[in-house]
Design a protein around this motif. Sequence first.
Motif, PDB file in Angstrom:
ATOM      1  N   ALA A   1      33.740  43.111  45.197  1.00  0.00           N
ATOM      2  CA  ALA A   1      34.199  41.983  44.605  1.00  0.00           C
ATOM      3  C   ALA A   1      34.127  41.845  43.006  1.00  0.00           C
ATOM      4  CB  ALA A   1      33.691  40.767  45.200  1.00  0.00           C
ATOM      5  N   VAL A   2      35.138  41.559  42.352  1.00  0.00           N
ATOM      6  CA  VAL A   2      35.088  41.253  41.069  1.00  0.00           C
ATOM      7  C   VAL A   2      35.250  39.980  40.522  1.00  0.00           C
ATOM      8  CG1 VAL A   2      35.207  43.642  40.334  1.00  0.00           C
ATOM      9  CG2 VAL A   2      37.275  42.423  40.516  1.00  0.00           C
ATOM     10  N   MET A   3      35.023  39.571  39.397  1.00  0.00           N
ATOM     11  CA  MET A   3      35.447  38.263  38.871  1.00  0.00           C
ATOM     12  C   MET A   3      36.742  38.568  38.093  1.00  0.00           C
ATOM     13  SD  MET A   3      34.436  35.383  39.482  1.00  0.00           S
ATOM     14  CE  MET A   3      33.580  33.864  38.852  1.00  0.00           C
ATOM     15  N   GLY A   4      37.811  38.068  38.567  1.00  0.00           N
ATOM     16  CA  GLY A   4      39.137  38.292  37.506  1.00  0.00           C
ATOM     17  C   GLY A   4      40.192  37.644  38.178  1.00  0.00           C
TER      18      GLY A   4
ATOM     19  N   LEU B   1      50.315  52.374  30.268  1.00  0.00           N
ATOM     20  CA  LEU B   1      48.511  52.376  30.089  1.00  0.00           C
ATOM     21  C   LEU B   1      48.007  51.454  28.963  1.00  0.00           C
ATOM     22  CD1 LEU B   1      47.977  56.186  31.198  1.00  0.00           C
ATOM     23  CD2 LEU B   1      47.692  54.125  32.740  1.00  0.00           C
ATOM     24  N   SER B   2      48.610  51.375  28.032  1.00  0.00           N
ATOM     25  CA  SER B   2      48.307  50.458  27.072  1.00  0.00           C
ATOM     26  C   SER B   2      48.028  49.148  27.554  1.00  0.00           C
ATOM     27  CB  SER B   2      49.382  50.346  25.900  1.00  0.00           C
ATOM     28  OG  SER B   2      48.880  49.514  24.836  1.00  0.00           O
ATOM     29  N   MET B   3      49.076  48.729  28.477  1.00  0.00           N
ATOM     30  CA  MET B   3      48.882  47.358  29.092  1.00  0.00           C
ATOM     31  C   MET B   3      47.828  47.298  29.939  1.00  0.00           C
ATOM     32  SD  MET B   3      52.949  46.444  30.093  1.00  0.00           S
ATOM     33  CE  MET B   3      52.498  45.254  31.144  1.00  0.00           C
ATOM     34  N   ALA B   4      47.457  48.680  30.839  1.00  0.00           N
ATOM     35  CA  ALA B   4      46.174  48.854  31.721  1.00  0.00           C
ATOM     36  C   ALA B   4      44.946  48.469  31.004  1.00  0.00           C
ATOM     37  CB  ALA B   4      46.370  49.925  32.487  1.00  0.00           C
ATOM     38  N   GLN B   5      45.140  49.084  29.677  1.00  0.00           N
ATOM     39  CA  GLN B   5      43.641  48.939  28.906  1.00  0.00           C
ATOM     40  C   GLN B   5      43.653  47.670  28.684  1.00  0.00           C
ATOM     41  OE1 GLN B   5      43.946  50.843  24.957  1.00  0.00           O
ATOM     42  NE2 GLN B   5      41.996  51.662  25.420  1.00  0.00           N
ATOM     43  N   SER B   6      44.421  46.763  28.294  1.00  0.00           N
ATOM     44  CA  SER B   6      44.535  45.308  28.037  1.00  0.00           C
ATOM     45  C   SER B   6      43.879  44.369  29.131  1.00  0.00           C
ATOM     46  CB  SER B   6      45.789  44.692  27.282  1.00  0.00           C
ATOM     47  OG  SER B   6      46.067  45.353  25.993  1.00  0.00           O
ATOM     48  N   ILE B   7      44.556  44.784  30.196  1.00  0.00           N
ATOM     49  CA  ILE B   7      44.215  44.056  31.483  1.00  0.00           C
ATOM     50  C   ILE B   7      42.640  44.485  31.597  1.00  0.00           C
ATOM     51  CG2 ILE B   7      44.278  43.784  33.951  1.00  0.00           C
ATOM     52  CD1 ILE B   7      47.456  44.628  33.367  1.00  0.00           C
ATOM     53  N   VAL B   8      42.171  45.457  31.391  1.00  0.00           N
ATOM     54  CA  VAL B   8      40.720  46.195  31.899  1.00  0.00           C
ATOM     55  C   VAL B   8      39.953  45.235  30.755  1.00  0.00           C
ATOM     56  CG1 VAL B   8      39.183  47.973  31.897  1.00  0.00           C
ATOM     57  CG2 VAL B   8      41.359  48.137  33.150  1.00  0.00           C
TER      58      VAL B   8
ATOM     59  N   LEU C   1      45.212  42.222  38.093  1.00  0.00           N
ATOM     60  CA  LEU C   1      44.428  43.316  38.602  1.00  0.00           C
ATOM     61  C   LEU C   1      45.370  44.038  39.538  1.00  0.00           C
ATOM     62  CD1 LEU C   1      40.897  41.724  39.548  1.00  0.00           C
ATOM     63  CD2 LEU C   1      41.534  43.499  37.834  1.00  0.00           C
ATOM     64  N   THR C   2      46.345  43.343  40.103  1.00  0.00           N
ATOM     65  CA  THR C   2      47.357  43.739  41.051  1.00  0.00           C
ATOM     66  C   THR C   2      48.506  44.527  40.068  1.00  0.00           C
ATOM     67  OG1 THR C   2      47.117  42.281  42.754  1.00  0.00           O
ATOM     68  CG2 THR C   2      49.255  43.553  42.603  1.00  0.00           C
TER      69      THR C   2
ATOM     70  N   ALA D   1      40.359  42.447  29.100  1.00  0.00           N
ATOM     71  CA  ALA D   1      40.480  41.299  29.234  1.00  0.00           C
ATOM     72  C   ALA D   1      39.347  40.877  30.322  1.00  0.00           C
ATOM     73  CB  ALA D   1      41.707  40.691  29.474  1.00  0.00           C
ATOM     74  N   HIS D   2      39.101  41.595  31.441  1.00  0.00           N
ATOM     75  CA  HIS D   2      38.175  41.513  32.409  1.00  0.00           C
ATOM     76  C   HIS D   2      36.660  42.169  32.060  1.00  0.00           C
ATOM     77  CE1 HIS D   2      42.070  40.786  34.677  1.00  0.00           C
ATOM     78  NE2 HIS D   2      40.918  40.086  35.518  1.00  0.00           N
ATOM     79  N   ASN D   3      36.654  42.317  30.625  1.00  0.00           N
ATOM     80  CA  ASN D   3      35.250  43.106  30.184  1.00  0.00           C
ATOM     81  C   ASN D   3      34.917  44.168  31.035  1.00  0.00           C
ATOM     82  OD1 ASN D   3      34.619  40.595  28.742  1.00  0.00           O
ATOM     83  ND2 ASN D   3      34.340  39.488  30.315  1.00  0.00           N
ATOM     84  N   GLY D   4      35.816  45.127  31.231  1.00  0.00           N
ATOM     85  CA  GLY D   4      35.628  46.399  31.827  1.00  0.00           C
ATOM     86  C   GLY D   4      36.021  47.430  31.093  1.00  0.00           C
TER      87      GLY D   4
END
Length: 159
Positions: free
Chosen positions: A44-47, A125-132, A52-53, A134-137
Amino acid sequence: HRDLHSFPTRCSSDLTNGEVLCKCFYRAENCGLRFDTDIRPGIAVMGNRHYLTELIDILADNALKYSPEGATITFTLEAKGRSAVLTASNPAKGLTVGKQNKFFDRFYRGNSSRSAGPEGYGIGLSMAQSIVSAHNGKIDAFSGDGKILTITVKLPVKL
């Protein structure tokens, strides 16, 4: 960072419940590809479930576009220390050995896409990087042999 309305999200459940990966299996089959997974339960992650989907959709879409016909795409999810580690691996042409950070540049497009036309704009992948982020990943792309691309996402687990 924008407010993600973070809630505990069971990554392993979300990935294996068919809702997310079923679409990936179907798309891979239609492209003449194989889609394998090794998803460990109970992670489980906090997000934000929606984002994440979207992250998983982006990683799958990228692998589908750049894998040669007959290739195998592999997704794994495991816990390592205080991180949930998601990997997406696929064969791709035109890779160099080492880090592939250029893939996260907005509008960057590899020249080995399977599709004949310019499908996409090089922002996934730029969007993926932004999502990650934003989730402190953290997200990285690496090729150990110049033939297989592995994108690794590390997200903090919910303790």
